[in-house]
Design a protein around this motif. Structure first.
Motif, PDB file in Angstrom:
ATOM      1  N   UNK A 148       0.839  -1.204   0.000  1.00 55.62           N
ATOM      2  CA  UNK A 148       0.000   0.000   0.000  1.00 55.62           C
ATOM      3  C   UNK A 148       0.876   1.257   0.000  1.00 55.62           C
TER       4      UNK A 148
ATOM      5  N   UNK B 141       2.324   2.651  -3.210  1.00 58.06           N
ATOM      6  CA  UNK B 141       1.471   3.451  -4.081  1.00 58.06           C
ATOM      7  C   UNK B 141       1.609   4.941  -3.805  1.00 58.06           C
ATOM      8  N   UNK B 142       2.154   5.276  -2.635  1.00 55.42           N
ATOM      9  CA  UNK B 142       2.343   6.694  -2.317  1.00 55.42           C
ATOM     10  C   UNK B 142       3.645   7.240  -2.897  1.00 55.42           C
TER      11      UNK B 142
ATOM     12  N   UNK C 120       4.738   7.722  -6.056  1.00 55.54           N
ATOM     13  CA  UNK C 120       4.657   8.815  -7.050  1.00 55.54           C
ATOM     14  C   UNK C 120       4.315  10.146  -6.395  1.00 55.54           C
ATOM     15  N   UNK C 121       3.397  10.104  -5.425  1.00 53.75           N
ATOM     16  CA  UNK C 121       3.018  11.335  -4.738  1.00 53.75           C
ATOM     17  C   UNK C 121       4.227  11.927  -4.024  1.00 53.75           C
TER      18      UNK C 121
ATOM     19  N   UNK D 165       6.576  13.527  -6.417  1.00 52.09           N
ATOM     20  CA  UNK D 165       6.018  14.789  -6.901  1.00 52.09           C
ATOM     21  C   UNK D 165       6.183  15.889  -5.858  1.00 52.09           C
TER      22      UNK D 165
ATOM     23  N   UNK E  76       9.558  17.311  -5.902  1.00 46.34           N
ATOM     24  CA  UNK E  76       9.707  18.231  -7.042  1.00 46.34           C
ATOM     25  C   UNK E  76       9.075  19.589  -6.723  1.00 46.34           C
ATOM     26  N   UNK E  77       7.898  19.541  -6.113  1.00 44.72           N
ATOM     27  CA  UNK E  77       7.226  20.789  -5.751  1.00 44.72           C
ATOM     28  C   UNK E  77       8.089  21.584  -4.773  1.00 44.72           C
TER      29      UNK E  77
ATOM     30  N   UNK F 219      11.236  21.577  -4.531  1.00 43.78           N
ATOM     31  CA  UNK F 219      12.347  22.165  -5.294  1.00 43.78           C
ATOM     32  C   UNK F 219      11.874  23.419  -6.026  1.00 43.78           C
ATOM     33  N   UNK F 220      10.696  23.303  -6.679  1.00 47.91           N
ATOM     34  CA  UNK F 220      10.183  24.459  -7.417  1.00 47.91           C
ATOM     35  C   UNK F 220       9.873  25.605  -6.463  1.00 47.91           C
ATOM     36  N   UNK F 221       9.305  25.246  -5.303  1.00 47.59           N
ATOM     37  CA  UNK F 221       8.952  26.308  -4.372  1.00 47.59           C
ATOM     38  C   UNK F 221      10.204  26.987  -3.835  1.00 47.59           C
ATOM     39  N   UNK F 222      11.264  26.200  -3.638  1.00 45.92           N
ATOM     40  CA  UNK F 222      12.507  26.774  -3.140  1.00 45.92           C
ATOM     41  C   UNK F 222      12.977  27.898  -4.049  1.00 45.92           C
TER      42      UNK F 222
ATOM     43  N   UNK G 164      -1.577   5.262 -13.734  1.00 46.06           N
ATOM     44  CA  UNK G 164      -0.471   6.134 -13.342  1.00 46.06           C
ATOM     45  C   UNK G 164       0.128   6.826 -14.569  1.00 46.06           C
TER      46      UNK G 164
ATOM     47  N   UNK H  32       2.220  26.854  -9.740  1.00 48.14           N
ATOM     48  CA  UNK H  32       2.636  25.851  -8.764  1.00 48.14           C
ATOM     49  C   UNK H  32       1.424  25.330  -7.996  1.00 48.14           C
TER      50      UNK H  32
ATOM     51  N   UNK I 291      -0.015  21.547  -7.926  1.00 46.00           N
ATOM     52  CA  UNK I 291      -0.169  20.788  -6.682  1.00 46.00           C
ATOM     53  C   UNK I 291      -1.573  20.212  -6.593  1.00 46.00           C
TER      54      UNK I 291
ATOM     55  N   UNK J   2      -1.998  17.580  -9.955  1.00 52.08           N
ATOM     56  CA  UNK J   2      -1.114  16.415  -9.928  1.00 52.08           C
ATOM     57  C   UNK J   2      -1.114  15.775  -8.547  1.00 52.08           C
TER      58      UNK J   2
ATOM     59  N   UNK K 218      -2.564  12.096  -7.706  1.00 52.93           N
ATOM     60  CA  UNK K 218      -1.652  11.060  -7.205  1.00 52.93           C
ATOM     61  C   UNK K 218      -2.107  10.567  -5.829  1.00 52.93           C
ATOM     62  N   UNK K 219      -2.672  11.484  -5.038  1.00 53.01           N
ATOM     63  CA  UNK K 219      -3.201  11.064  -3.734  1.00 53.01           C
ATOM     64  C   UNK K 219      -4.377  10.108  -3.941  1.00 53.01           C
TER      65      UNK K 219
ATOM     66  N   UNK L 127      -4.863   8.309  -6.465  1.00 52.48           N
ATOM     67  CA  UNK L 127      -4.296   7.059  -6.977  1.00 52.48           C
ATOM     68  C   UNK L 127      -3.798   6.191  -5.830  1.00 52.48           C
ATOM     69  N   UNK L 128      -3.054   6.825  -4.904  1.00 51.10           N
ATOM     70  CA  UNK L 128      -2.475   6.051  -3.805  1.00 51.10           C
ATOM     71  C   UNK L 128      -3.569   5.416  -2.964  1.00 51.10           C
TER      72      UNK L 128
ATOM     73  N   UNK M 269      -5.546   0.193  -5.136  1.00 60.55           N
ATOM     74  CA  UNK M 269      -5.757  -1.231  -4.814  1.00 60.55           C
ATOM     75  C   UNK M 269      -7.091  -1.749  -5.330  1.00 60.55           C
TER      76      UNK M 269
ATOM     77  N   UNK N 239      17.842  28.174 -10.066  1.00 61.87           N
ATOM     78  CA  UNK N 239      17.065  28.612  -8.913  1.00 61.87           C
ATOM     79  C   UNK N 239      17.911  28.596  -7.646  1.00 61.87           C
TER      80      UNK N 239
END
Lengths: 181, 674
Positions: free
Chosen positions: A3, A6-7, A9-10, A13, A16-17, A19-22, B278, B316, B320, B323, B327-328, B330-331, B335, B378
């Motif tokens: 289970x 499955x988290x 990919x989140x 992501x 990555x966010x 990094x972008x926010x930084x 996915x 951004x 968020x 995406x 993705x949430x 999806x998680x 199942x 950046x």
């Protein structure tokens, strides 16, 4: 456990966010520490771009302070900083040695012929071997090598007027002061 | 007045989008038929008002209404009218309006073509597309309004469209590209709808496939047009630069290609389901990420973020929500949709799995190479380029492996394929590919480059098995060629296109000749096998530019022709542009770009001899054609007819609340996948 998988990919992501926010919050440029600072320039033996029969080694360093600039014709940023390098060379007379990095020799020579060369000469590094020794991330990068042949400073990215004044001049000034002592 | 109408129409479209993004979704949740059915009319309304807004901007451009800031910045009275139209998408605000219009168009298309689906599915799909439109419309109205006025000081004339964009390629390239990007929102919406219903079956995959194929085909054509435009317009003779803007369109293409193949497995074998979902999410997310980053100018100049942090933060936040949210979901929900099916050995499932892995690995390479300089800038304020050496080192080996697997594709079988069977079918093909791969470049160019030999061999290794398979299926008769189903034909065309592109890339990368020469009038210069003679250079007056136009005779043997490269000076923006002259042929392009005058009537001219460069774009067009051809397969058509009969049943609330699934189709066209 599956289970949690499955988290993944989140999670990626969100990193990555972050990094972008930084990018929004960071005003003060953080420096990448270089392991090369204060070390001797790595030893090498490579041919010169302008004259492939002439071999160059680390013996070219010493006795004077030089800039070493890593560039390539495939790199648009290198073209952008080219004029600034020419200005630096003309106004300060500081010798600049080029490392032509992962490039095609004919194209590189044509490039220099077209845009003019601020370089005393170029070391031809088609495989990026010297680049690996120097810890090059990508082109362009510029090093300050002192009269003892030690790397004193490294800048990743383009050298523009602001970078030159804020980053390079203090280093060069410090070197001059040391030499005067 | 008209700009105000456009602005107002946008607000109305936003209102309808908000309704579309809420009512049908609530309706699907509460099983309320009336609310669910509202999706169809809301989608129509949203499209109509976005279209009205677009037409208003069009009128502002055509009538030179420079009181609109966007028109003043991107148009000029001297601009030919077709460029005034394409100038709408020449810069950020207008291209975003086009983007939103395309989104509304896809939503309308789904509304029109999905009446046969269970309404719980179609209303959810439309609702999700409505939510995405809300984001686009809000972004435009809050940060990038194309109707902002220049009042009270209206400029006399406009600043003109960037001359690089005054070109046929740029008229058609962005709409194609956007149709591809935004088209993936349909697959995305289907995936989210499946996660919401918790039901993902063969029928779901079958509904998603045509939409995904069409979006992918648009994106393929869009990328090919961009490459072609860069080739002839920039005057460098290159067709791919691994530039961030190109990569932004290439990344969703890579996952989209993986998605098309993964959907095939989901439909035929019920496997890879959660992975398919996915991929659908990833493809649309990358479309958003890429297009937003490019559109906001973040990649070309990071400083536009500093100038307009509001825009960047909005992007951004939107990313968020879309995406991160999906993705949430999806998680949490994946199942519920996972399924199992057995396969082993070199089965078609395993090959498609390899295809997916290689494409995703290639994506990871491109992604890192594209975002690393961005992250670097950046973090440190410095700039650097991760150039073609990095991309080629990562990308080429992966494509070589992908091509090797692809040759096996037509003879692979579901569940289980034996190596003996593959060897039996393909040993002569393998031998022929290797031999011809060596011989053809030798005949063509007289010299051997191992990379070109490898590319030709790999191209043939894809081409020949597909032809063999076709011939077998046709029963070794010309009349039998209509026997394979259209889906199979589609796959074949697309894979042959890929083979063409591989050969084209290999040959043109290694046999191209490029030389800068000095040409004086009447003095012949030899480059390669051809002799070039500059006849004269004359001045030519264009609508909004003055050009130096050279006449150059190209001679080979006793055949000769003229080429007319130009150097254009656009006076409004004071920009000089090179207009290359190209003689396009299937076997090679002769490409001349005029450089600078060298005194005494002599000019520097760059001569390119680019063999088989057309094959790259031809291949891309074939790939797109294959994608579209496949959805004309009978099983999609038949489905529609049969489903039409079920409409009555769907009309009743009880029916609408029932399960979304439909019986799994028979193996009508077993070969139609991949």
């Amino acid at each position: 456990m599956s289970r949690l998988k499955l988290f993944l990919p989140l999670g990626l992501f969100l990193i990555l966010v972050g990094l972008l926010y930084a990018g929004f919050s960071l005003d003060d440029p953080a420096r990448l520490p270089s392991t090369m600072i204060d070390r001797d320039f790595p030893s090498f033996e490579m041919s010169q771009l302008e004259d492939p029969d002439t071999m160059v080694t680390e013996a070219i360093f010493g006795g004077r302070t030089v800039l070493v600039n890593v560039w390539a014709t495939w790199c648009p940023t290198c073209k952008a900083e080219h004029a600034e390098l020419q200005r630096i060379q003309e106004e300060t007379g500081l010798p600049i040695i080029g490392i032509n990095y992962k490039d095609d020799a004919d194209e590189a020579r044509a490039w220099l012929a077209r845009y003019g060369s601020p370089y005393e000469f170029n070391i031809y590094d088609p495989q990026g071997r010297l680049g690996i020794e120097l810890g090059v991330y990508g082109a362009p990068e510029t090093f300050v090598v002192d009269a003892q042949g030690r790397i004193q400073f490294k800048w990743v990215g383009d050298v523009n007027r602001r970078v030159w004044n804020n980053e390079f001049l203090p280093v060069l000034q410090a070197l001059e002061d040391q030499a005067a002592l | 007045m008209i700009p105000e109408i456009g602005q107002f129409a946008l607000w109305l479209a936003l209102g309808l989008a908000v309704a579309l993004g809420t009512l049908p979704l609530i309706g699907a949740w509460r099983r309320d038929l009336f609310w669910m059915q509202s999706a169809f009319s809301l989608a129509t309304g949203m499209f109509v008002f976005t279209l009205i807004s677009f037409i208003c901007l069009l009128i502002a451009f055509v009538t030179d209404d420079f009181s609109v800031a966007y028109v003043a910045n991107n148009s000029n009275t001297l601009l030919p009218v077709y460029y005034k139209v394409s100038a709408i998408w020449g810069a950020h605000e207008g291209s975003f309006l086009l983007w939103t219009l395309v989104m509304a168009g896809w939503t309308l298309a789904v509304a029109l073509r999905s009446k046969h689906l269970p309404i719980v599915i179609s209303s959810r799909v439309l609702g999700i597309m409505g939510l995405i439109s809300v984001g686009f419309l809000l972004f435009m109205l809050m940060t990038s309004n194309p109707f902002d006025r220049t009042l009270p000081i209206v400029p006399q004339d406009g600043a003109d469209l960037n001359p690089q964009l005054q070109d046929f390629g740029l008229i058609v390239h962005p709409p194609m590209l956007y149709a591809g990007y935004v088209g993936f929102s349909v697959a995305f919406a289907f995936a989210i709808a499946a996660l919401l219903t918790g039901k993902l079956d063969a029928a779901w995959a079958r509904w998603s496939r045509p939409w995904t194929n069409v979006a992918w085909a648009f994106l393929t054509v869009g990328i090919a047009l961009g490459s072609w435009w860069a080739y002839y317009e920039l005057g460098w003779g290159g067709w791919w630069f691994w530039d961030p803007v190109e990569n932004a369109s290439f990344m969703p293409w890579l996952t989209g290609t993986a998605l098309i193949h993964s959907l095939a497995v989901s439909e035929k074998r019920g496997a890879f389901k959660s992975w398919t979902v996915l991929l659908a999410i990833a493809t649309f997310s990358l479309s958003l990420l890429g297009a937003f980053i490019v559109r906001s100018g973040v990649l070309t100049s990071v400083h536009s973020f500093a100038v307009d942090p509001e825009r960047g933060l909005f992007i951004l936040a939107f990313l968020i929500i879309v995406v991160g949210g999906s993705l949430l979901l999806y998680a949490v929900r994946a199942p519920a949709i996972s399924g199992h099916s057995g396969y082993s050995g070199p089965s078609r499932e395993v090959m498609l799995l390899l295809n997916n892995l290689l494409l995703v690995a290639a994506l990871a390479g491109v992604f890192i190479g594209t975002l690393y300089p961005l992250a670097y800038e950046w973090l440190t304020g410095g700039r650097l380029s991760v150039g073609p050496p990095f991309f080629n080192a990562v990308f080429v080996p992966l494509m070589v492996m992908l091509t090797m697997v692809l040759g096996l594709a037509p003879f692979s079988r579901w569940k289980q394929t034996s190596f003996a069977h593959l060897w039996q079918e393909l040993r002569w093909v393998l031998l022929a590919s290797v031999v011809l791969g060596l011989v053809l470049p030798l005949i063509f160019a007289g010299v051997l480059h191992w990379q070109a030999v490898l590319a030709t061999t790999l191209g043939l290794w894809v081409l020949l098995p597909h032809l063999k398979d076709l011939w077998q299926r046709a029963g070794y008769r010309w009349q039998g060629l209509s026997r394979p189903p259209r889906a199979h034909w589609g796959m074949l065309i697309a894979h042959v296109g890929f083979a063409f592109a591989v050969i084209g890339v290999g040959i043109t990368s290694h046999y191209s000749v490029e030389q800068d020469v000095r040409m004086a009038p009447g003095q012949p210069v030899q480059v390669g096998e051809r002799i070039y003679t500059l006849q004269n250079v004359r001045e030519r007056q264009g609508p909004n530019f003055i050009a130096d136009r050279a006449t150059i005779e190209v001679q080979k043997g006793n055949r000769s022709y003229m080429l007319y490269p130009e150097k254009r000076h656009y006076f409004v923006r004071d920009i000089v542009m090179t207009q290359a002259a190209i003689r396009p042929r299937l076997d090679r392009d002769i490409y001349l770009a005029l450089g600078d005058p060298l005194g005494g009537g002599a000019w520097s001219v760059r001569v390119h001899d680019k063999p088989m460069v057309r094959w790259i774009w031809l291949g891309a067009l074939l790939m797109a054609l294959g994608g579209v051809w496949a959805i004309r397969d009978k099983r999609y058509q038949r489905r529609r007819l049969r489903d039409q009969g079920r409409l009555d049943g769907v009309q009743t609330p009880a029916r609408a609340g029932g399960q979304a699934g439909m019986p799994v189709a028979g193996r009508g066209s077993e070969a139609g996948s991949s």
